[in-house]
Write a protein that holds these residues in place. Structure first.
Motif, mmCIF file in Angstrom:
data_model
loop_
_atom_site.group_PDB
_atom_site.id
_atom_site.type_symbol
_atom_site.label_atom_id
_atom_site.label_comp_id
_atom_site.label_asym_id
_atom_site.label_seq_id
_atom_site.Cartn_x
_atom_site.Cartn_y
_atom_site.Cartn_z
ATOM 1 N N ASN A 152 0.786 -1.235 0.000
ATOM 2 C CA ASN A 152 0.000 0.000 0.000
ATOM 3 C C ASN A 152 0.820 1.288 0.000
ATOM 4 O O ASN A 152 0.262 2.374 -0.061
ATOM 5 N N SER A 153 2.153 1.169 0.020
ATOM 6 C CA SER A 153 2.960 2.387 -0.133
ATOM 7 C C SER A 153 4.350 2.043 -0.671
ATOM 8 O O SER A 153 4.821 0.907 -0.541
ATOM 9 N N ILE A 154 4.985 3.060 -1.270
ATOM 10 C CA ILE A 154 6.349 2.914 -1.786
ATOM 11 C C ILE A 154 7.283 2.576 -0.629
ATOM 12 O O ILE A 154 8.170 1.725 -0.741
ATOM 13 N N ASP A 155 7.029 3.240 0.484
ATOM 14 C CA ASP A 155 7.836 3.011 1.679
ATOM 15 C C ASP A 155 7.794 1.535 2.098
ATOM 16 O O ASP A 155 8.818 0.923 2.392
ATOM 17 N N LYS A 156 6.586 0.965 2.096
ATOM 18 C CA LYS A 156 6.399 -0.462 2.435
ATOM 19 C C LYS A 156 7.164 -1.353 1.461
ATOM 20 O O LYS A 156 7.814 -2.329 1.863
ATOM 21 N N ALA A 157 7.062 -0.999 0.169
ATOM 22 C CA ALA A 157 7.735 -1.806 -0.862
ATOM 23 C C ALA A 157 9.235 -1.870 -0.583
ATOM 24 O O ALA A 157 9.854 -2.931 -0.680
ATOM 25 N N PHE A 158 9.821 -0.725 -0.202
ATOM 26 C CA PHE A 158 11.251 -0.696 0.113
ATOM 27 C C PHE A 158 11.534 -1.432 1.422
ATOM 28 O O PHE A 158 12.463 -2.233 1.489
ATOM 29 N N LYS A 159 10.723 -1.146 2.445
ATOM 30 C CA LYS A 159 10.976 -1.745 3.764
ATOM 31 C C LYS A 159 10.896 -3.263 3.734
ATOM 32 O O LYS A 159 11.666 -3.954 4.372
ATOM 33 N N LYS A 160 9.938 -3.789 2.960
ATOM 34 C CA LYS A 160 9.740 -5.243 2.969
ATOM 35 C C LYS A 160 10.467 -5.982 1.856
ATOM 36 O O LYS A 160 10.899 -7.122 2.044
ATOM 37 N N TYR A 161 10.602 -5.344 0.682
ATOM 38 C CA TYR A 161 11.071 -6.116 -0.467
ATOM 39 C C TYR A 161 12.278 -5.563 -1.223
ATOM 40 O O TYR A 161 13.048 -6.322 -1.790
ATOM 41 N N LEU A 162 12.439 -4.248 -1.253
ATOM 42 C CA LEU A 162 13.434 -3.684 -2.172
ATOM 43 C C LEU A 162 14.605 -2.970 -1.505
ATOM 44 O O LEU A 162 15.626 -2.714 -2.141
ATOM 45 N N GLY A 163 14.449 -2.645 -0.237
ATOM 46 C CA GLY A 163 15.479 -1.862 0.455
ATOM 47 C C GLY A 163 16.731 -2.679 0.792
ATOM 48 O O GLY A 163 16.799 -3.883 0.514
#
Ligand code: AMP
Ligand code: MN
Ligand code: MN
Ligand code: MN
Length: 280
Positions: A152-163
């Protein structure tokens, strides 16, 4: 922090456009820079000069400096390097950026394969269609994951999968710090270490990285990157001076964001450093 007592410099040597992961086109970025009173600007897209080249002879009111932000690796750590005031027609920079483009494309495919394994279905064609650039970055993947309702957010995408340290943090394929530095030097430019405060490194390791960078021909350090605490500025200004490096500064603008710096509106560098633009 930027406040009323701090003088603004109207110089910005680190910005992004739609040629990489920024959201404004080069023309829109220039319009914003102009509205903000910017006098000198470098468009430093990730591993491409396409955005810069498309507006190169745009304007007499803003001094446009050639720029690029290169993803490199040093001793297993990802380090971003800003190249400034180089000749984009030189073979050295052309070859480096062509290899980086290949590395970026291959990395995007690897990231998509990894995401597929956890149930997120994005094809490379779909990603290219969405990103509208050949220079795919993790922000494009993050934005598409939000669009498709996977997170549900770009931040989540990074925190969980891309960061950093997550499954999408694929570093392989980038030029080494030395190779990138040499390519910029051979193209008559100045190599600058970008946002030194972003790397999770001890001071000792950071200084060792800078020594290797200098040995390869590196000449600059980004003393101000976006909105940062004045103590950070002072710290990196001293490091730049101690190492004999020119000081650079940039917003690292990608899009309007409440806590991010706006284009061209950065505080002046401490007066004891030598600004990189004195070499332009
Ligand atoms: P890449 O070029 O694919 O390695 O992606 C790096 C880019 O992702 C950076 O230049 C930033 O624009 C963006 N980025 C890195 N970390 C985050 C984060 N936590 N949230 C949003 N964007 C990020
Ligand atoms: Mn970026
Ligand atoms: Mn960067
Ligand atoms: Mn950047």
């Amino acid at each position: 922090m930027i406040n009323k007592e701090v003088k603004t410099v109207f110089i910005d040597l680190h910005t992004h456009t739609t040629a990489s992961d920024g959201v404004l086109s080069p023309t829109e970025l220039l319009d914003l820079a102009r509205a903000n009173g910017t006098k000198m600007l470098a468009i430093t897209d990730h591993d491409t000069v396409a955005g810069y080249l498309s507006v190169k002879s745009c304007c007499s009111d803003i001094r446009l400096i050639s720029g690029v932000e290169i993803s490199t690796t040093w001793e297993g750590t990802g380090i971003h390097m800003v190249g400034l005031n180089f000749d984009p027609e030189k073979t050295a920079i052309k070859q480096l950026l062509s290899a980086q483009a290949t590395a970026r494309r291959q990395r995007a495919e690897i990231i998509l394969q990894k995401l597929q394994k956890v149930g997120f279905s994005i094809t490379i064609d779909e990603l290219h269609e969405y990103a509208q650039t050949a220079h795919i970055g993790r922000p494009h993947i993050a934005r598409l994951m939000v669009e498709k309702g996977y997170v549900n957010s770009i931040d989540k995408a990074f925190k969980k999968y891309l960061g950093t340290g997550k499954m999408g943090d694929v570093k392989s394929g980038w030029a080494t710090l030395t190779e990138a530095t040499q390519a910029i030097r051979q193209s008559d430019g100045i190599a600058v270490i970008a946002h030194p405060n972003h790397y999770k490194m001890t001071r000792t390791k950071l200084l060792k990285m800078l020594d290797d960078f200098i040995e390869a021909g590196g000449q600059g350090l980004e003393v101000i990157s976006g909105k940062q605490h004045p103590d950070i500025t002072t710290k990196f200004a001293h490091i730049a001076n101690d190492k004999g490096l020119y000081a650079s500064l940039g917003s690292d603008f990608h899009r309007h964001f409440p806590y991010a710096a706006n284009v061209g509106l950065l505080p002046t560098l401490p007066d004891f450093v030598t600004p990189v633009w004195t070499t332009f």
